[in-house]
Write a protein that holds these residues in place. Structure first.
Motif, mmCIF file in Angstrom:
data_model
loop_
_atom_site.group_PDB
_atom_site.id
_atom_site.type_symbol
_atom_site.label_atom_id
_atom_site.label_comp_id
_atom_site.label_asym_id
_atom_site.label_seq_id
_atom_site.Cartn_x
_atom_site.Cartn_y
_atom_site.Cartn_z
ATOM 1 N N ALA A 175 7.889 -6.470 -16.347
ATOM 2 C CA ALA A 175 9.256 -6.897 -16.058
ATOM 3 C C ALA A 175 9.952 -5.915 -15.112
ATOM 4 O O ALA A 175 10.641 -6.324 -14.168
ATOM 5 C CB ALA A 175 10.041 -7.028 -17.368
ATOM 6 N N TYR A 176 9.747 -4.625 -15.352
ATOM 7 C CA TYR A 176 10.356 -3.610 -14.484
ATOM 8 C C TYR A 176 9.787 -3.706 -13.068
ATOM 9 O O TYR A 176 10.536 -3.616 -12.078
ATOM 10 C CB TYR A 176 10.097 -2.220 -15.062
ATOM 11 N N ALA A 177 8.472 -3.907 -12.974
ATOM 12 C CA ALA A 177 7.820 -3.969 -11.661
ATOM 13 C C ALA A 177 8.281 -5.175 -10.853
ATOM 14 O O ALA A 177 8.273 -5.139 -9.614
ATOM 15 C CB ALA A 177 6.310 -3.991 -11.826
ATOM 16 N N GLN A 178 8.679 -6.244 -11.522
ATOM 17 C CA GLN A 178 9.176 -7.424 -10.811
ATOM 18 C C GLN A 178 10.549 -7.172 -10.200
ATOM 19 O O GLN A 178 10.899 -7.772 -9.172
ATOM 20 C CB GLN A 178 9.265 -8.611 -11.786
ATOM 21 N N GLU A 179 11.323 -6.286 -10.828
ATOM 22 C CA GLU A 179 12.706 -6.075 -10.393
ATOM 23 C C GLU A 179 12.896 -4.848 -9.493
ATOM 24 O O GLU A 179 13.736 -4.862 -8.598
ATOM 25 C CB GLU A 179 13.611 -5.923 -11.623
ATOM 26 N N ARG A 180 12.137 -3.808 -9.743
ATOM 27 C CA ARG A 180 12.318 -2.541 -9.028
ATOM 28 C C ARG A 180 11.802 -2.660 -7.596
ATOM 29 O O ARG A 180 10.648 -3.038 -7.368
ATOM 30 C CB ARG A 180 11.562 -1.431 -9.762
ATOM 31 N N ARG A 181 12.629 -2.330 -6.625
ATOM 32 C CA ARG A 181 12.236 -2.405 -5.213
ATOM 33 C C ARG A 181 12.110 -0.993 -4.641
ATOM 34 O O ARG A 181 13.019 -0.184 -4.763
ATOM 35 C CB ARG A 181 13.256 -3.215 -4.396
ATOM 36 N N GLN A 182 10.963 -0.751 -3.992
ATOM 37 C CA GLN A 182 10.705 0.558 -3.388
ATOM 38 C C GLN A 182 9.774 0.368 -2.188
ATOM 39 O O GLN A 182 8.664 -0.162 -2.339
ATOM 40 C CB GLN A 182 10.034 1.502 -4.393
ATOM 41 N N MET A 183 10.181 0.748 -1.017
ATOM 42 C CA MET A 183 9.324 0.791 0.178
ATOM 43 C C MET A 183 8.746 -0.583 0.528
ATOM 44 O O MET A 183 8.980 -1.572 -0.161
ATOM 45 C CB MET A 183 8.191 1.812 -0.012
ATOM 46 N N ARG A 184 8.018 -0.629 1.614
ATOM 47 C CA ARG A 184 7.318 -1.844 2.025
ATOM 48 C C ARG A 184 5.924 -1.829 1.429
ATOM 49 O O ARG A 184 5.217 -0.820 1.468
ATOM 50 C CB ARG A 184 7.215 -1.914 3.555
ATOM 51 N N ALA A 185 5.501 -2.952 0.884
ATOM 52 C CA ALA A 185 4.153 -3.055 0.318
ATOM 53 C C ALA A 185 3.137 -3.125 1.453
ATOM 54 O O ALA A 185 3.394 -3.735 2.495
ATOM 55 C CB ALA A 185 4.042 -4.287 -0.560
ATOM 56 N N PRO A 186 1.972 -2.510 1.299
ATOM 57 C CA PRO A 186 0.983 -2.487 2.375
ATOM 58 C C PRO A 186 0.177 -3.772 2.465
ATOM 59 O O PRO A 186 0.075 -4.545 1.517
ATOM 60 C CB PRO A 186 0.075 -1.324 1.973
ATOM 61 N N GLY A 187 -0.412 -3.986 3.619
ATOM 62 C CA GLY A 187 -1.434 -5.004 3.807
ATOM 63 C C GLY A 187 -0.987 -6.406 3.487
ATOM 64 O O GLY A 187 0.147 -6.809 3.718
ATOM 65 N N THR A 228 8.877 -9.337 2.887
ATOM 66 C CA THR A 228 9.657 -9.516 4.112
ATOM 67 C C THR A 228 10.828 -8.562 4.217
ATOM 68 O O THR A 228 11.406 -8.412 5.293
ATOM 69 C CB THR A 228 10.192 -10.959 4.181
ATOM 70 N N GLY A 229 11.205 -7.918 3.121
ATOM 71 C CA GLY A 229 12.380 -7.058 3.164
ATOM 72 C C GLY A 229 12.035 -5.622 3.488
ATOM 73 O O GLY A 229 10.882 -5.251 3.695
ATOM 74 N N ALA A 230 13.091 -4.783 3.539
ATOM 75 C CA ALA A 230 12.892 -3.362 3.796
ATOM 76 C C ALA A 230 12.231 -2.681 2.622
ATOM 77 O O ALA A 230 11.577 -1.651 2.777
ATOM 78 C CB ALA A 230 14.233 -2.698 4.109
ATOM 79 N N ALA A 231 12.410 -3.264 1.443
ATOM 80 C CA ALA A 231 11.775 -2.746 0.244
ATOM 81 C C ALA A 231 11.303 -3.917 -0.599
ATOM 82 O O ALA A 231 12.005 -4.924 -0.733
ATOM 83 C CB ALA A 231 12.752 -1.885 -0.557
ATOM 84 N N ASP A 232 10.114 -3.788 -1.126
ATOM 85 C CA ASP A 232 9.515 -4.866 -1.917
ATOM 86 C C ASP A 232 9.525 -4.518 -3.397
ATOM 87 O O ASP A 232 9.550 -3.332 -3.776
ATOM 88 C CB ASP A 232 8.066 -5.096 -1.486
ATOM 89 N N PRO A 233 9.487 -5.543 -4.276
ATOM 90 C CA PRO A 233 9.259 -5.251 -5.693
ATOM 91 C C PRO A 233 7.970 -4.455 -5.849
ATOM 92 O O PRO A 233 6.963 -4.750 -5.185
ATOM 93 C CB PRO A 233 9.150 -6.641 -6.327
ATOM 94 N N ILE A 234 7.979 -3.463 -6.693
ATOM 95 C CA ILE A 234 6.813 -2.583 -6.775
ATOM 96 C C ILE A 234 5.583 -3.307 -7.331
ATOM 97 O O ILE A 234 4.467 -2.797 -7.198
ATOM 98 C CB ILE A 234 7.108 -1.317 -7.594
ATOM 99 N N VAL A 235 5.772 -4.480 -7.914
ATOM 100 C CA VAL A 235 4.617 -5.241 -8.373
ATOM 101 C C VAL A 235 3.725 -5.634 -7.201
ATOM 102 O O VAL A 235 2.538 -5.919 -7.379
ATOM 103 C CB VAL A 235 5.078 -6.496 -9.163
ATOM 104 N N ARG A 236 4.264 -5.624 -5.988
ATOM 105 C CA ARG A 236 3.465 -5.940 -4.801
ATOM 106 C C ARG A 236 2.606 -4.759 -4.349
ATOM 107 O O ARG A 236 1.710 -4.935 -3.528
ATOM 108 C CB ARG A 236 4.383 -6.363 -3.640
ATOM 109 N N HIS A 237 2.872 -3.582 -4.849
ATOM 110 C CA HIS A 237 2.130 -2.403 -4.419
ATOM 111 C C HIS A 237 0.803 -2.314 -5.179
ATOM 112 O O HIS A 237 0.785 -2.422 -6.415
ATOM 113 C CB HIS A 237 2.957 -1.137 -4.650
#
Length: 572
Positions: A311-323, A328-337
């Motif tokens: 749940a936290y990973a879906q909401e928390r945004r940090q940096m751009r996810a790689p690959g 699309t945003g300046a920071a992605d939900p960390i679940v994308r990392h």
């Protein structure tokens, strides 16, 4: 984000689709009506109760926790009301026999219920956690008089129970226990001694507490064979309080919602349960059932931690996810990392696979108790005997380690109390210790159960599982089974020259067995229709890439131990 939600749909899929429980159980005379519809209904109602009544009390179980004053324990706000609702709704009696006031449902359903309860609120669940074992102990070893007086109250959960084993000088070595039981002319006994680490030894949840106490009668031999089991209630039949004093409750790392008590028995009135000198035999009825429950605690705590992290990973945004995972945003939900996704998928791989093994063991327990064919009962009992110590150790170790990994998803936020994840980590740690430490589980498996028959019992379990596998699709799993057979033979041969080897190799051996069984569990999931979705394919991939390869590491350690063994005997 702070409340646990029972994953009923996923539990139902594993229980009914993967393990086909709705087809197996109705073939037993005791469970002819326990079809898929009934099992689903019970799971759904259990999920509703746990989610609405028990889960919201998780935070108050940690702070303020339990209070001790003048020998009395007050449980956290809401705990007593929740417990009253629990037993009045019939949940403690789920798997108890109808003649004892129970519902006569399969044990495996009780197991899933306690997985949910432990995940929702481990501290609260410690209170009813010993009821199942106390019920079995009294039912099989109690006199008719004791059963008439206490069994219905224990079966219903109206009265809670404890298991009083440990003393300040006697932990795992119960044979050192000194508590005395002096016989009286009326057939009762008087107990003198102190017991420590007694979960729920004093509380305000029920009107009475049934204490099951290991003690030594006058003239009994030293060691474990001199111990008998006694029942000592908090209140006697005439309403007077038995002289059992709670001296204090422990200040613990976790489980603040469960009072861990020091109890002093000052000539407490008690009655023997079972035969003299056979106390451990009667008590082990409780302990073996408790160990499977503790395994399910580990699974539940891991799932609760995973839910928070996800749940936290879906909401928390940090940096751009790689690959390819880039948003699309300046920071992605960390679940994308990928680093976060790796943690979430890996811990889910453990939780799902261990669930299958624990539920299968629950089914085998039902078969061992109720199957009409003696040979099938014996096969089921063999499974339970061998797999229960594996599950207790592996599930609790992963419950703690996996919860710690899930805390990592939060970064620094996970280390503060606001999010509730650190409570799960603290609460989970004790599961590796109580009901027999994980090291004792490993010794029990290898030294006491596998090696005495040359590994034949374990090999029979592997042969049974192998019959359902496909030689091509499951080639890697079948190779692990072959390797496990080979290392078992090597250990048996090497142990004949060095009787300390089984104790040195036990932890790695248990872990290897657990990983081999986990591989079977994931094979069973993957070949089930409905497992083609991302919900199951992502953890399946993590299981193959990041979990199961550990088997080779453990095997290499065991091979090296066998190869470097030099003939020597233990001091004993």
């Amino acid at each position: 984000m702070n409340d646990y939600r029972p994953p009923v749909d996923e539990q139902r899929f594993l229980l009914l689709d993967v393990l086909r429980t709705g087809e197996i159980l109705p073939t037993l005379p005791a469970f002819t009506e326990a079809d898929a519809d009934l099992l689903t209904q019970v799971l759904e109602e259990a999920g509703k109760f746990v989610g609405k009544v028990v889960s919201p009390l998780q935070a108050v179980g940690d702070a303020p926790g339990c209070r001790f004053e003048d020998g009395r324990v007050t449980t956290p706000p809401g705990f007593a009301d929740a417990y009253r609702a629990f037993w009045q709704a019939g949940w403690p009696s789920l798997a108890c026999a109808p003649e004892d006031g129970g519902q006569g449902l399969p044990w495996v359903l009780e197991g899933v219920l306690y997985e949910m309860l432990s995940a929702a609120n481990h501290g609260w669940t410690m209170a009813p956690g010993l009821l199942h074992g106390a019920y079995e102990c009294l039912k099989h070893h109690g006199s008719e008089e004791l059963k008439a007086r206490y069994l219905p109250k224990v079966a219903s959960g109206e009265w809670l129970a404890t298991m009083c084993l440990t003393e300040p000088h006697a932990g795992s070595d119960l044979g050192l226990a000194r508590t005395q039981a002096v016989p009286q002319a009326d057939g009762s006994f008087r107990l003198r001694g102190t017991k420590i680490f007694i979960s729920g030894g004093e509380h305000d949840l029920t009107d009475n507490i049934v204490h099951l106490v290991l003690a030594r009668e006058p003239g009994a031999p030293a060691g474990p064979k001199g111990l008998s089991l006694f029942l000592a209630p908090k209140f006697l039949e005439d309403g007077t309080r038995n002289p059992i004093a709670c001296e204090r409750i422990e200040e613990k790392m976790g489980l603040h919602g469960s009072p861990t008590c020091v109890l002093r028995f000052d000539e407490a009135v008690a009655w023997r349960v079972g035969e003299p000198g056979r106390g451990l035999n009667a008590m082990f009825v409780m302990m073996n059932a408790a160990r499977l429950h503790v395994a399910l605690q580990g699974i539940g705590l891991l799932d609760a931690a995973w839910q928070k992290a996800n749940a936290y990973a879906q909401e928390r945004r940090q940096m751009r996810a790689p690959g390819a995972l880039r948003g699309t945003g300046a920071a992605d939900p960390i679940v994308r990392h990928p680093a976060v996704r790796r943690i979430l998928d890996t811990e889910r791989a453990w939780a799902d696979g261990l669930r299958v093994l624990a539920y299968r063991t629950g089914i085998e327990l039902d078969l061992a108790r109720h199957h009409p064919d003696a040979q099938r009962r014996a096969t089921a009992q063999q499974w339970c005997s061998l797999v229960t110590p594996v599950l207790k150790a592996v599930c609790t170790e992963q419950g703690f380690a996996g919860a710690s990994r899930c805390l990592q998803v939060f970064g620094g936020h996970g280390y503060v109390k606001e999010w509730g994840i650190e409570q799960i980590v603290r609460d989970a740690r004790v599961t590796m210790i109580y009901e027999g430490t994980n090291e004792i589980q490993a010794i029990d498996l290898l030294a006491r159960k596998v090696l005495p028959d040359g590994g034949q019992g374990l090999l029979a379990v592997l042969d049974t599982l192998a019959r359902d596998l496909d030689a091509q699709r499951d080639a890697a799993l079948l190779a692990r089974f072959d390797a496990l057979r080979a290392i078992t033979r090597e250990l048996a041969a090497a142990s004949a020259h060095d009787d300390t080897l089984p104790y040195e190799a036990a932890d790695d051996y248990l872990r290897a067995v657990g990983l081999a069984l986990l591989g079977w569990a994931w094979s069973a999931i993957e070949r089930t229709p409905g497992a083609e979705t991302a919900r199951w394919t992502a953890p399946a991939r993590a299981a193959q890439l990041r979990v199961l390869p550990e088997f080779e590491l453990r095997l290499d350690i065991l091979r090296t131990q066998c190869a470097t063994t030099t003939p020597r005997r233990s001091a004993a």
